[in-house]
Design an enzyme around this catalytic site. Structure first.
Site, short mmCIF file in Angstrom:
data_model
loop_
_atom_site.label_atom_id
_atom_site.label_comp_id
_atom_site.label_asym_id
_atom_site.label_seq_id
_atom_site.Cartn_x
_atom_site.Cartn_y
_atom_site.Cartn_z
N SER A 58 -25.50 -67.27 12.43
CA SER A 58 -25.48 -66.81 11.04
C SER A 58 -26.62 -67.42 10.23
CB SER A 58 -24.14 -67.16 10.40
OG SER A 58 -23.09 -66.50 11.05
N ALA B 248 -27.35 -71.37 14.02
CA ALA B 248 -27.17 -70.89 12.66
C ALA B 248 -28.12 -71.58 11.70
CB ALA B 248 -25.72 -71.12 12.23
N ASP C 219 -31.83 -14.88 -9.36
CA ASP C 219 -30.80 -15.80 -9.85
C ASP C 219 -29.41 -15.48 -9.29
OD1 ASP C 219 -30.28 -13.49 -11.22
OD2 ASP C 219 -30.31 -14.39 -13.23
N ARG D 47 -31.00 -20.26 -21.42
CA ARG D 47 -29.64 -20.80 -21.54
C ARG D 47 -29.37 -21.96 -20.58
NH1 ARG D 47 -26.40 -15.23 -21.24
NH2 ARG D 47 -28.38 -14.57 -20.30
N THR E 165 -37.27 -5.58 -16.41
CA THR E 165 -37.26 -5.57 -14.95
C THR E 165 -38.20 -4.53 -14.35
OG1 THR E 165 -35.29 -4.16 -15.10
CG2 THR E 165 -34.93 -6.53 -14.76
#
Length: 461
Positions: free
Chosen positions: A410, A428, A102, A15, A79
């Site tokens: 920069s 820069a 689970d 499922r 089981t």
């Protein structure tokens, strides 16, 4: 008397509609069966027997770091048949704790309670009362229901109308001696609606032998709720997350919306009471995360295996992974600290800055749009927007070293290996591939030209 654990994890989980075995689907980032293994390890189990079937290769790969006995159930015949596969590893003198793979939210405290009950009984069974027990095995007791000793468990499909009215159900979790378990499992038959060997039938066998069967119950029903589809998986995920969020709030952490926090690991606040930690919405805390006092985490941040010091501000949409951030730093918004990053006290990493395997010294700043990788940046350094450390030549990684007080203009490219001296300045737009001495200015860019006769192109008719 040693504790032996049997975990039933052989089901396909049809499922779930997934190629992944059901018990490997995660709760808070960890496979549900791994959560159960971790829980029983905390009980001091001598051995853990994992009964597996579907997806054997995936299970062994995902759980290879665990020391377990792998018990193969080639056919899923119920089981009781599953437990039978683990019997060769079980000693008669063992206490055998049987769990389902689970139901990942079972707590160690609940299992300890069940083990305490077993000390005064031959069999201890974990039960729970449900408002709607549809589909579950009912607990049948002697005399008045709910008061007498347990004499059997009847599966839903085999139950009479009177038995279906019973609200106390079997969780599938029980503990008994190895000798009793072996004897009873060998006597199981499949004369039932499912033609399966039910483990629960050993309860009736125990009762017929006059064994003393006692029960314990969990604090909440969600602990024993199983997962069979993705709706139930999501429900248990939210239940787990809510519990984690509430634990943080009880320590003093302010959560803007507890329903929008995901904890997929361990969160440490440094002391029993967290002082002035605030976490905005849609934050994910993964692995081991340590938070200092007065920490503020903005919306949509992801923190993975990291340490955050006192007074740190992490602005929205930032990622911090395997990094260490010292006190009073500012990170983000939209910053990414990759593995090996260290921010010293008061450092600042601004928007769209990425760091990897780099140290940003005390009081240093990289405020915008930069990449700093394989670098060692000193104290009080200013790194301008658009700066990158060119650390990879296509084969090898090399290091960039920037001294204290340096200023990087920069749009600079620092081609490693390279060293920028203390209080040096990089103009820069420069591409630097040679050392810059202390207190020097380095400019490495094309000379600007101005053409006063230039005509802008026009569109042809």
């Amino acid at each position: 008397m040693s504790l032996s654990v049997v975990i039933l994890a052989a089901g396909k989980g049809t499922r779930m509609k997934s190629a992944l075995p059901k018990v490997l689907h995660p709760i808070a980032g960890k496979p549900m069966v791994q959560r159960i293994i971790d829980t029983v390890k905390s009980l001091g189990a001598e051995q853990i027997n994992l009964v597996y079937g579907h997806g054997a290769d995936q299970l062994k790969s995902a759980l290879e770091h665990n020391s377990v006995n792998w018990c193969h159930q080639a056919e899923q015949l119920g089981t009781g048949h599953a437990v039978q596969q683990a019997l060769p590893h079980i000693q008669d003198s063992d206490d055998v704790l049987i769990l389902v793979g689970d139901a990942p939210l079972i707590k160690a405290s609940t299992l300890q309670r069940l083990m305490e009950v077993k000390k005064a009984a031959d069999v201890a069974l974990l039960t729970v009362d449900l408002e709607d027990p549809t589909g579950m095995g009912r607990i049948i007791r002697e005399g008045d229901q709910g008061k007498g000793s347990i004499k059997a468990i009847v599966e839903h499909k085999d139950a009479t109308p009177e038995q279906l009215a019973i609200r106390e159900i079997n969780t599938g979790i029980m503990i008994m001696s190895g000798a009793d378990l072996k004897r009873w499992v060998s006597q199981l038959d499949n004369n039932n609606a499912q033609n399966e060997y039910y483990l629960v039938d050993v309860i009736a066998m125990a009762a017929n032998e006059g064994k003393h069967i006692q029960s314990a119950q969990p604090d909440t029903a969600i602990e024993v709720e199983g997962i069979n589809n993705r709706v139930q998986l999501a429900r248990l995920e939210r239940a787990f997350q809510r519990e984690q969020a509430e634990a943080l709030m009880m320590q003093g952490v302010t959560l803007f919306d507890p329903a929008r926090l995901d904890i997929r690991g361990e969160v440490e606040t440094g002391q029993d009471v967290a002082i002035d930690i605030t976490i905005d919405v849609n934050v994910v805390l993964q692995g081991k995360v340590k938070l200092g006092n007065n920490v503020s985490i903005g919306a949509n941040c992801i923190l993975i295996d990291c340490e955050i010091g006192d007074g740190v501000v992490i602005e929205a949409n930032s990622i911090v992974q395997q990094a260490k951030v010292a006190a009073h730093c500012v990170v983000g918004p939209y910053a990414r600290l990759r593995p090996g990053t260290v921010l010293d006290e008061g450092a600042k990493v601004g928007n769209f800055v990425e760091m990897k395997k780099a140290v940003l010294g005390k009081g240093s700043k990289a405020n915008h749009l930069s990449y700093i990788g394989d670098a060692e940046v000193g104290e009080n350094v200013n790194i301008g927007a658009g700066t990158i450390t060119c650390n990879y030549d296509g084969v090898n990684k090399s290091k960039t070293i920037i001294g204290d007080g340096a200023f990087i203009g920069s749009n600079s490219a620092l081609v490693a290996p390279v060293e920028i001296g203390k209080n040096a300045t990089v103009g820069a737009g420069s591409t630097i591939n040679k050392p810059v001495p202390d207190n020097n200015l380095a400019v490495a860019r094309a000379k600007q030209r101005v053409n006063d006769n230039w005509k802008r192109p026009v569109k042809k008719s």
